[in-house]
Write a protein that holds these residues in place. Structure first.
Motif, PDB file in Angstrom:
ATOM      1  N   GLU A 314       0.882  -1.104   0.025  1.00 39.86           N
ATOM      2  CA  GLU A 314       0.067  -0.129   0.009  1.00 39.86           C
ATOM      3  C   GLU A 314       0.959   1.189   0.010  1.00 39.86           C
ATOM      4  OE1 GLU A 314      -2.673   0.068   3.317  1.00 39.86           O
ATOM      5  OE2 GLU A 314      -3.634  -1.879   2.502  1.00 39.86           O
ATOM      6  N   GLY A 317      -1.963   4.252   1.736  1.00 38.86           N
ATOM      7  CA  GLY A 317      -3.287   3.856   2.295  1.00 38.86           C
ATOM      8  C   GLY A 317      -4.018   3.372   0.869  1.00 38.86           C
ATOM      9  N   ARG A 318      -3.339   3.384  -0.209  1.00 37.54           N
ATOM     10  CA  ARG A 318      -3.848   2.814  -1.387  1.00 37.54           C
ATOM     11  C   ARG A 318      -3.247   1.641  -1.904  1.00 37.54           C
ATOM     12  NH1 ARG A 318      -4.414   7.982  -4.949  1.00 37.54           N
ATOM     13  NH2 ARG A 318      -5.629   6.402  -6.391  1.00 37.54           N
ATOM     14  N   ARG A 319      -4.010   0.455  -2.017  1.00 33.65           N
ATOM     15  CA  ARG A 319      -3.535  -0.642  -2.413  1.00 33.65           C
ATOM     16  C   ARG A 319      -2.978  -0.684  -3.899  1.00 33.65           C
ATOM     17  NH1 ARG A 319      -5.154  -5.707   0.253  1.00 33.65           N
ATOM     18  NH2 ARG A 319      -4.139  -7.364  -0.762  1.00 33.65           N
ATOM     19  N   LEU A 320      -1.617  -1.309  -3.976  1.00 37.57           N
ATOM     20  CA  LEU A 320      -0.879  -1.278  -5.475  1.00 37.57           C
ATOM     21  C   LEU A 320      -1.151  -2.323  -6.172  1.00 37.57           C
ATOM     22  CD1 LEU A 320       1.141   0.652  -6.698  1.00 37.57           C
ATOM     23  CD2 LEU A 320       2.781  -0.501  -5.832  1.00 37.57           C
ATOM     24  N   LYS A 321      -1.646  -2.099  -7.302  1.00 36.44           N
ATOM     25  CA  LYS A 321      -1.739  -3.198  -8.273  1.00 36.44           C
ATOM     26  C   LYS A 321      -0.328  -3.911  -8.558  1.00 36.44           C
ATOM     27  CE  LYS A 321      -2.905  -3.086 -13.295  1.00 36.44           C
ATOM     28  NZ  LYS A 321      -3.137  -2.293 -14.367  1.00 36.44           N
ATOM     29  N   LEU A 331       0.943   6.268  -7.995  1.00 36.49           N
ATOM     30  CA  LEU A 331       0.875   6.402  -6.590  1.00 36.49           C
ATOM     31  C   LEU A 331       2.009   7.097  -5.916  1.00 36.49           C
ATOM     32  CD1 LEU A 331      -1.258   3.223  -5.480  1.00 36.49           C
ATOM     33  CD2 LEU A 331      -2.178   5.457  -5.886  1.00 36.49           C
TER      34      LEU A 331
END
Lengths: 503, 346
Positions: A314, A317-321, A331
């Motif tokens: 992450e 806080g944002r999940r990574l592809k 991101l």
């Protein structure tokens, strides 16, 4: 000493690569039956000196003396014929060939018609491994061997040559305590049989344990040659560094913000397993470990160059592809790779083009790239990073290593990343620029960037990091806060030894 | 007793790796299986395909490509490639035929030796370009592919040598057989066994593998890389010269365009035969089996009455299938070795 000349000696040897003077008038004498240490920081010229002794490079000036007579090594074969065997820092095996063939390449036992006697070769390989005390299978291919096992094959190879001079370039870097003890046992018996040994290690205790003499290099120049019994480890460090260590790492204290990079249970089968850590804004986290421990591989997976099999990453806080560098860049991730010539730069392209490469969208006017925008962006960053250059339209391969690294950094910093991953940021960079890179990393952290730094240089790790993560054979084995991080604690974790035991 | 005490551990270690190693080492097993499938299916549809005459034909048709594939393997193992072989075949075939037709007094053995020598000279030029001048093999041999063919055309000047112009004793080499086995097949087998033995048992042979496996390490190990690479090209050229003589003996009618385009068949045979295109692994036996498989596929498609126009496409599809299969196998072996790394460390 005067009656028997040294087996192998260098006298006033210099060597340059382009504008870089790797060695300046270095002298060295290796006497039969004596172990001689070569000390110096990374980039001091140790590896170049080894390559001159082993016939890979030819000196620009100065002489190589064999038994007191000047010789010229036209290639590695000449040096081998003269009885010089080398264990290189990075293993140099043939992955497709068997372990036994790797050991005996070029000197296989032969029968009639020049036919290689495989049975004898296998038996000799087994005998060598018995001597080293490792049960390696001589018939398996070298591909897929662990770094430690590869290093053992290299050692077996050097032993098989019955060398008069054995050069060991950081042979213990990847070995466990037991294997190191075995290797030293073998080295001592070789020494007693009259073999001259040149030993390179970053572990001072090993130097003091094994060697009688030590020659120190700094920035390609000869500093001193001392009897080990006449100096202390502190003296040796002073000779190697030649300045106050604190000044080298201008680490500023930064306030930590929220978690910028969160890695949870990341696994890539057979490469690294169950790796979890976090990096906060303003923090510099070092990822330490031996070569081959899987550090760069973790960085590559986080950035999306390689896929991972399990776990999550992450960013803020944002999940990574997984497996998508462009998603990672969106991101706010940036990766300054280990090998800047191959992976960090397009060597033939100009400075300004290289700086624009990671942000082509931002220098675009409609469908076309604006050269003006490209130049403005490059000029801005070249000034901020104090890039030493003639013209921004020069190809990057005319720059020195340190300035090339600044171009790579500029390329990523122009994107204003939230997380900066730097892999061996100062490898092969001269000391002056090194300090600049360190100051820059420190300033970036103060400015709120989360920095993950992979480094094999312990002083750099200890000097720069707020926290040290240590990997060993694909696993994260220790997390050491700045105040507890010492050469001993980090090395113990990196070699898989219980803390405090080996050192 | 003390010496045997630690043996069980060693044998246990080897036991665990048996399967992976066997598949890893005998890559040729895959091609043998493919050959069995091909002959099984085609034979079931048309038993005529398995008759002695048919099998002999397939062998005979493979002989020249197999000889070339053996030479090509030597080069590919060192992480190079020789695209010029077909032009060398053409040059040697035409040159040999011309001497036989115009100078009837020259002994056949001398002509064949001359063909081999001519090929070796062409190979030496390739070798010098790649090994000494450092031109990438793909580019260097693409250049000589055209250059040698051009020399061939200029030499021939539109002339064609017919079977009637050549001595019967030479043509009988192409059609004759010993104990039921065609002479050309015997020649190919002799070449195959000789080169196979040298690659496996001589230091210089193993050094070719080392060079392809890790060129930088080969230099550090003191291997004369340049000399070995040049030698590999000379050998490939010499075998192409021999193949030219075989071509002339087999087809009788030779013009300057002989063997045009065959280099791709040869490289396909080598790759299908499990020789890694990036060097370091593979055997001449695999390459020869690859040549046999490709010839077998062509013959089978004819026997199965596949539309002649579709044959080339199907041929290509089958080659890709064979390579994909081989690649999958290699990946599985690599994955198994990768997983084992940590098991070993404990």
């Amino acid at each position: 000493m005067a009656d028997t000349p040294p087996v192998l000696a260098l006298r006033g040897v210099s060597k340059s690569f382009g504008a870089v003077r790797a060695l300046r008038e270095v002298s060295l004498e290796l006497a039969a039956g004596e172990a001689h240490a070569l000390a110096g920081e990374n980039g001091a010229g140790k590896s170049t000196l080894v390559k001159i002794l082993s016939g890979v490079h030819r000196p620009d000036a100065g002489q190589i003396l064999l038994d007191g007579e000047p010789v010229e090594f036209h290639g590695p074969a000449d040096a081998q014929a003269a009885g010089v065997a080398v264990i290189y820092q990075e293993p140099t095996l043939f992955p497709d060939l068997s372990v036994a063939e790797n050991i005996f390449m070029g000197s296989q036992p032969r029968g009639t018609l020049g036919r290689i006697d495989r049975r004898a070769m296998r038996a000799q390989a087994v005998a060598l491994f018995d001597r080293l005390g490792v049960p390696l299978d001589p018939d398996r291919p070298a591909r897929g061997l662990s770094i430690a096992d590869q290093q053992l094959v290299e050692i077996a190879k050097a032993l098989s040559r019955a060398a008069r001079v054995l050069i060991m370039d950081e042979p213990t870097a990847a070995l466990s305590g037991n294997e190191v003890a075995r290797l030293f046992g073998v080295a001592r018996s070789l020494r007693e049989q009259g073999c001259a040994i040149l030993f390179i290690s970053h572990r001072l205790d090993e130097i003091f344990d094994l060697c009688r003499r030590v020659t120190t290099l700094r920035d390609g120049g000869y500093v001193a040659s001392d009897l080990i019994s006449a100096i202390t480890p502190d003296d040796l460090v002073r000779r190697m560094v030649g300045r106050d260590l604190d000044a080298l790492f201008p680490k500023q204290d930064a306030a930590f913000g929220e978690v910028a990079l969160q890695v949870r249970r990341l696994t890539r089968e057979g490469v690294f397993t169950d790796v979890s850590f976090e990096v906060r804004r303003g923090e510099i986290v070092a990822l330490a470990g031996l070569v081959g421990a899987g550090r760069s591989e973790v960085a590559r997976a986080v950035f999306g160059v390689d896929r991972w099999d399990a776990g999550s990453v992450e960013v803020a806080g944002r999940r990574l592809k997984p497996g998508s560098p462009s998603a990672a860049m969106d991101l706010g991730l940036a990766l300054v790779p280990e090998d800047r010539r191959q992976q960090g730069l397009v060597m033939e392209l100009s400075i300004e083009r290289n700086i624009a490469l990671a942000g082509l969208g931002e220098v675009r006017r409609g469908p076309l790239i604006s050269r003006v925008a490209e130049r403005v962006r490059a000029a801005d960053w070249a000034q901020r990073l104090q890039l030493k250059h003639r013209s921004l339209s020069d190809a990057v391969d005319v720059l020195s290593g340190g300035n090339q690294q600044k171009v790579v950094l500029a390329k990523w910093l122009a994107r204003k990343p939230a997380v900066l991953i730097v892999d061996e940021p100062t490898r092969g960079i001269d000391v002056g620029t090194k300090a600049e890179v360190h100051r820059l990393l420190s300033e970036l952290a103060v400015g709120g960037i989360a920095v993950l730094m992979i480094s094999s240089e312990l002083p750099e790790v200890l000097g720069m990091a707020d926290r040290v993560l240590v990997m060993h054979e694909g696993r994260l084995v220790a997390e050491i806060p700045r105040e507890d991080a010492t050469e001993e604690t980090v090395m113990a974790a990196a070699t898989g030894r219980p803390a405090g035991g080996g050192a | 007793m003390t010496t045997t005490a630690n043996r069980p551990e060693v044998s246990l270690r080897t036991g665990g790796r048996g399967l992976v190693d066997r598949v890893g080492r005998v890559r040729e097993l895959g091609i043998v299986a493919a050959l069995a499938v091909l002959f099984g299916i085609t034979g079931a549809v048309n038993p005529e395909f398995l008759s002695l005459d048919s099998l002999r034909d397939i062998l005979l048709n493979s002989a020249i490509i197999a000889t070339l594939a053996v030479g090509q393997t030597l080069v590919v193992i060192t992480r190079n490639v020789d695209l010029s072989v077909s032009s060398v075949v053409g040059l040697s075939a035409f040159g040999g035929a011309l001497i036989l037709a115009d100078q009837p007094g020259v002994p056949i053995a001398v002509v064949v030796a001359g063909c081999v020598l001519l090929g070796a000279l062409c190979g030496a030029l390739n070798g010098l370009l790649v090994g000494a001048a450092g031109v990438p093999a793909l580019v260097a041999t693409l250049g000589t592919l055209y250059a040698f063919r051009g020399i061939d055309y200029a030499w021939a000047g539109g002339r064609q040598v017919n079977a009637a112009d050549m001595p019967e004793s030479f043509l009988s080499l192409g059609s004759g057989s010993l104990l039921g086995i065609p002479l050309l097949v015997l020649a190919a087998v002799v070449v195959l066994l000789a080169v196979g033995w040298m690659l496996r048992n001589l230091r210089s042979g193993r050094e070719l593998y080392a060079i392809g496996s890790n060129p930088a390490a080969a230099v550090l190990a003191g291997i004369p890389v340049r000399k070995r690479v040049i030698t590999a090209f000379v050998a490939s050229g010499a075998l192409a010269g021999l193949a030219g003589a075989m071509w002339a003996a087999r087809f009788g009618t030779v013009d300057a365009a002989a063997a045009t385009g065959k280099e791709l068949d040869v490289i396909a045979a080598v790759v299908v035969g499990g020789v890694a295109i990036f060097g370091g692994s593979g055997t001449v036996y695999g390459a020869a089996l690859g040549a046999l498989l490709l010839t077998g596929i062509s013959s089978a498609l004819a026997v199965l009455r596949v539309d002649a126009l579709a044959q080339t496409a199907i041929n290509g599809a089958l080659i890709i299938a064979a390579i994909v299969l081989d690649r999958l196998l290699a990946l599985r072996v690599a994955a198994a070795l990768r997983r084992r790394r940590y098991r070993d460390a404990r």
